[in-house]
Enzyme design. Structure first.
Site, PDB file in Angstrom:
ATOM      1  N   HIS A  92       6.434  65.272  65.482  1.00 14.33           N
ATOM      2  CA  HIS A  92       6.647  63.885  65.051  1.00 14.33           C
ATOM      3  C   HIS A  92       8.133  63.534  65.190  1.00 14.33           C
ATOM      4  O   HIS A  92       8.997  64.380  64.929  1.00 14.33           O
ATOM      5  CB  HIS A  92       6.188  63.706  63.594  1.00 14.33           C
ATOM      6  CG  HIS A  92       6.155  62.262  63.191  1.00 14.33           C
ATOM      7  ND1 HIS A  92       7.289  61.588  62.831  1.00 14.33           N
ATOM      8  CD2 HIS A  92       5.140  61.372  63.142  1.00 14.33           C
ATOM      9  CE1 HIS A  92       6.960  60.324  62.565  1.00 14.33           C
ATOM     10  NE2 HIS A  92       5.670  60.169  62.743  1.00 14.33           N
ATOM     11  N   GLU A 162       3.867  57.526  70.613  1.00 12.93           N
ATOM     12  CA  GLU A 162       4.421  56.802  69.466  1.00 12.93           C
ATOM     13  C   GLU A 162       5.881  56.451  69.746  1.00 12.93           C
ATOM     14  O   GLU A 162       6.779  57.270  69.498  1.00 12.93           O
ATOM     15  CB  GLU A 162       4.294  57.657  68.203  1.00 12.93           C
ATOM     16  CG  GLU A 162       4.823  56.954  66.974  1.00 12.93           C
ATOM     17  CD  GLU A 162       4.373  57.629  65.691  1.00 12.93           C
ATOM     18  OE1 GLU A 162       3.397  57.162  65.106  1.00 12.93           O
ATOM     19  OE2 GLU A 162       4.979  58.623  65.287  1.00 12.93           O
TER      20      GLU A 162
END
Ligand code: PGA
Length: 251
Positions: A92, A162
């Site tokens: 992430h 993302e």
């Protein structure tokens, strides 16, 4: 392919009681939704308490790259598996940024998750689109993050596109559905070239970045992805359930 919506709670909520309430509301809300897998990725300390929640699967926000040993503060994939975790978010952008995670670390974590028969949810995305180099950035980051994945195991992956600038806590707004579609095709082409058609066709590609109750319908219909990774809105159960429903109606 089964669609997927993942609630990334990040470092929230502040108490176990609130985590239970939130998970319970999500579980009730999605109980009648068919055709979508709903995953909750809470902070590690709540995982055990949430393992009995029905209708949702459990994810973790990270797992270390070694199975066991002297690694103070780390949590291993086998420990998580033992608690019923099925999915591990790796790479992430917040971990890459705040904790200095490199592609190499992400690759090792991804490899171990696969070895443990867990599904790694590998996140990639550019920081900005101020110039045209972002395609190359995403391609390099993706290939480097997946460098240790053997072809025969690639079908066990989930990849999230993302873009960092679109994350809500950064004050971002969701990417345009047409641009997401273009990036989803781009990512699938890279996966196809790296792992071959058969394996790549099994890899679910998600979008993350400011998905909310209001934009989920349009994004689910137009952006050509297999689901979403949701941060901020996953802490608002009614809104999160709206997102899951939108994905179920989907493409
Ligand atoms: P956001 O976060 O939905 O709040 O933008 C997504 C994420 O960081 O995974």
């Amino acid at each position: 392919m089964r669609k997927l919506v993942i609630a990334n709670w990040k470092m929230n909520p502040p108490t176990l009681k609130k985590a239970r309430e939130l998970a319970r509301k999500i579980s009730i809300g999605v109980s009648s939704v068919r055709g979508v897998e709903t995953i909750i990725a809470p902070p590690f300390v709540y995982i055990d308490a949430l393992s009995k929640i029905k209708g949702v699967k459990l994810g973790a926000q990270d797992a270390f790259w070694e199975k066991k040993g002297a690694y103070t503060g780390e949590i291993s994939a086998p420990m998580l598996k033992n608690l019923g975790v099925k999915y591990i978010i790796v790479g992430h952008s917040e971990r890459r940024h705040f904790l200095g995670e490199t592609d190499e670390m992400v690759a090792r974590k991804t490899r171990l998750a696969l070895e443990e028969k867990l599904t790694p949810v590998v996140c990639v995305g550019e920081h900005s689109r101020t110039d045209n180099s972002f395609h190359a950035f995403v391609k390099n980051q993706l290939l480097a993050s997946l460098q240790s994945v053997p072809r025969r195991e690639a079908d066990g992956l989930v990849v999230v596109y993302e873009p960092v600038w679109a994350i809500s806590s950064k004050g971002g707004a969701a990417d345009d559905p047409k641009d997401i579609l273009e990036m989803a095709i781009f990512v699938r082409k890279i996966l196809h070239d790296a792992f071959g058609k058969k394996q790549a066709s099994q890899i679910r590609v998600l979008y993350g970045g400011s998905v909310d109750g209001d934009n989920a319908e349009e994004l689910a219909k137009q952006s050509g992805v297999d689901g979403f990774l949701v941060g901020g809105a996953s802490l608002r159960p009614k809104e999160f359930v709206r997102i899951v429903r939108a994905v179920a109606r989907g493409v």
